[in-house]
Motif scaffolding. Structure first.
Motif, PDB file in Angstrom:
ATOM      1  N   ARG A  16       0.855  -1.183   0.000  1.00 13.16           N
ATOM      2  CA  ARG A  16       0.000   0.000   0.000  1.00 13.16           C
ATOM      3  C   ARG A  16       0.887   1.228   0.000  1.00 13.16           C
TER       4      ARG A  16
ATOM      5  N   TYR B  24       0.983   5.480  -1.029  1.00 15.74           N
ATOM      6  CA  TYR B  24       0.145   6.649  -1.247  1.00 15.74           C
ATOM      7  C   TYR B  24       1.007   7.807  -1.742  1.00 15.74           C
TER       8      TYR B  24
ATOM      9  N   ASP C  83       1.975   2.293   3.960  1.00 13.80           N
ATOM     10  CA  ASP C  83       1.193   1.683   5.030  1.00 13.80           C
ATOM     11  C   ASP C  83       1.749   0.286   5.251  1.00 13.80           C
TER      12      ASP C  83
ATOM     13  N   SER D 185       0.906  -4.328  12.225  1.00 15.93           N
ATOM     14  CA  SER D 185       0.023  -4.490  13.385  1.00 15.93           C
ATOM     15  C   SER D 185      -0.987  -3.363  13.354  1.00 15.93           C
ATOM     16  N   GLY D 186      -1.830  -3.405  12.371  1.00 15.84           N
ATOM     17  CA  GLY D 186      -2.746  -2.291  12.156  1.00 15.84           C
ATOM     18  C   GLY D 186      -2.172  -1.334  11.131  1.00 15.84           C
ATOM     19  N   SER D 187      -3.007  -0.478  10.607  1.00 18.87           N
ATOM     20  CA  SER D 187      -2.579   0.416   9.545  1.00 18.87           C
ATOM     21  C   SER D 187      -2.084   1.740  10.110  1.00 18.87           C
ATOM     22  N   ARG D 188      -1.001   2.219   9.542  1.00 16.68           N
ATOM     23  CA  ARG D 188      -0.481   3.536   9.861  1.00 16.68           C
ATOM     24  C   ARG D 188       0.437   3.933   8.718  1.00 16.68           C
ATOM     25  N   LEU D 189       0.474   5.219   8.415  1.00 16.68           N
ATOM     26  CA  LEU D 189       1.278   5.713   7.313  1.00 16.68           C
ATOM     27  C   LEU D 189       2.619   6.217   7.822  1.00 16.68           C
ATOM     28  N   THR D 190       3.670   5.848   7.100  1.00 20.44           N
ATOM     29  CA  THR D 190       5.001   6.419   7.308  1.00 20.44           C
ATOM     30  C   THR D 190       5.354   7.208   6.057  1.00 20.44           C
ATOM     31  N   PHE D 191       5.739   8.464   6.233  1.00 19.20           N
ATOM     32  CA  PHE D 191       5.938   9.376   5.125  1.00 19.20           C
ATOM     33  C   PHE D 191       7.404   9.525   4.744  1.00 19.20           C
ATOM     34  N   GLY D 192       7.622   9.798   3.468  1.00 18.77           N
ATOM     35  CA  GLY D 192       8.919  10.280   3.026  1.00 18.77           C
ATOM     36  C   GLY D 192       9.086  11.742   3.394  1.00 18.77           C
TER      37      GLY D 192
END
Lengths: 110, 112
Positions: free
Chosen positions: B31, B33, B92, B96-103
């Protein structure tokens, strides 16, 4: 139109004050997130929540806490604001693959 | 720990030219984005890529995802001034669940 609403667009607070940033979503999403954005660092995750009364630390939780008493509301709390917490704060909610971001709160601590 | 790296971080280009922004990430994910942010504004969702080989296009922007290479690209075709903004990719990891890590974001300036 679905929305994530952050109560304040701009805030100026004094060092040592307790600060509340409010976020409300109207999409019945389970997941809610708080990020801070600083130039050159992108968005960094502070705290998140997958359910009411549930919270998880993100990558930079120090100096912050959160509250989620109702599904639609996720509050970020700065227990004692410091100048290094001057930043843009963005709230988001999600259900499945879709994330929706609020318009942001620019917080200045003086 | 998931790391997401974009390059370049700054991009100045002329109208009419083509260019590609790269997004590399360090762990398995399907996933990815892409967001656009104008100065002082929030994030606008551009693309959501949900599988290996996914390709999406909207106007002059096209995004693709290669999960095996852990790489996504955002290609700009015949740039126009209105595309000037900061572009973020986010992953994403869903471990352990969804969370976004950004560039870190790519600040794009398109010059007339």
């Amino acid at each position: 139109d679905v929305k994530v609403t952050q109560s304040s667009r701009y805030l100026v607070k004094r060092t040592g004050e307790k600060v509340f940033l409010e976020c409300v979503q109207d999409m019945d999403h389970e997941n809610m997130f708080w990020y801070r954005q600083d130039p050159g660092l992108g968005l960094r995750l502070i705290y998140f929540s997958y359910d009411v009364k549930m919270k998880e630390k993100g990558d930079i939780p120090e100096g912050y806490s959160v509250s989620r008493e109702k599904k639609e509301r996720f509050s970020l709390i700065l227990e004692s604001a410091s100048t290094n917490q001057t930043s843009m704060y963005l709230c988001a909610s999600s259900s499945g693959p879709g994330y929706t971001f609020g318009s942001g709160t620019r917080l200045t601590v003086v | 720990e998931l790391k997401v790296e974009q390059n370049p971080l700054f991009l100045s280009m002329q109208e009419g030219k083509n260019y590609t922004i790269y997004c590399n990430y360090s762990t398995t994910s399907d996933r990815l984005y892409w967001y656009r942010q104008d100065p002082g504004k929030s994030l606008e969702s551009l693309f959501v890529l949900l599988s290996n080989g996914a390709v999406k296009q909207e106007g002059r922007l096209m995004a693709s995802l290669d999960t095996k290479a852990r790489l996504s690209t955002l290609h700009i075709t015949a740039a126009v001034h209105d595309l000037s903004a900061t572009y973020f990719c986010a992953v994403d990891e869903r471990t352990s669940g969804s969370r976004l890590t950004f560039g870190e974001g790519t600040q794009l300036t398109v010059n007339p």
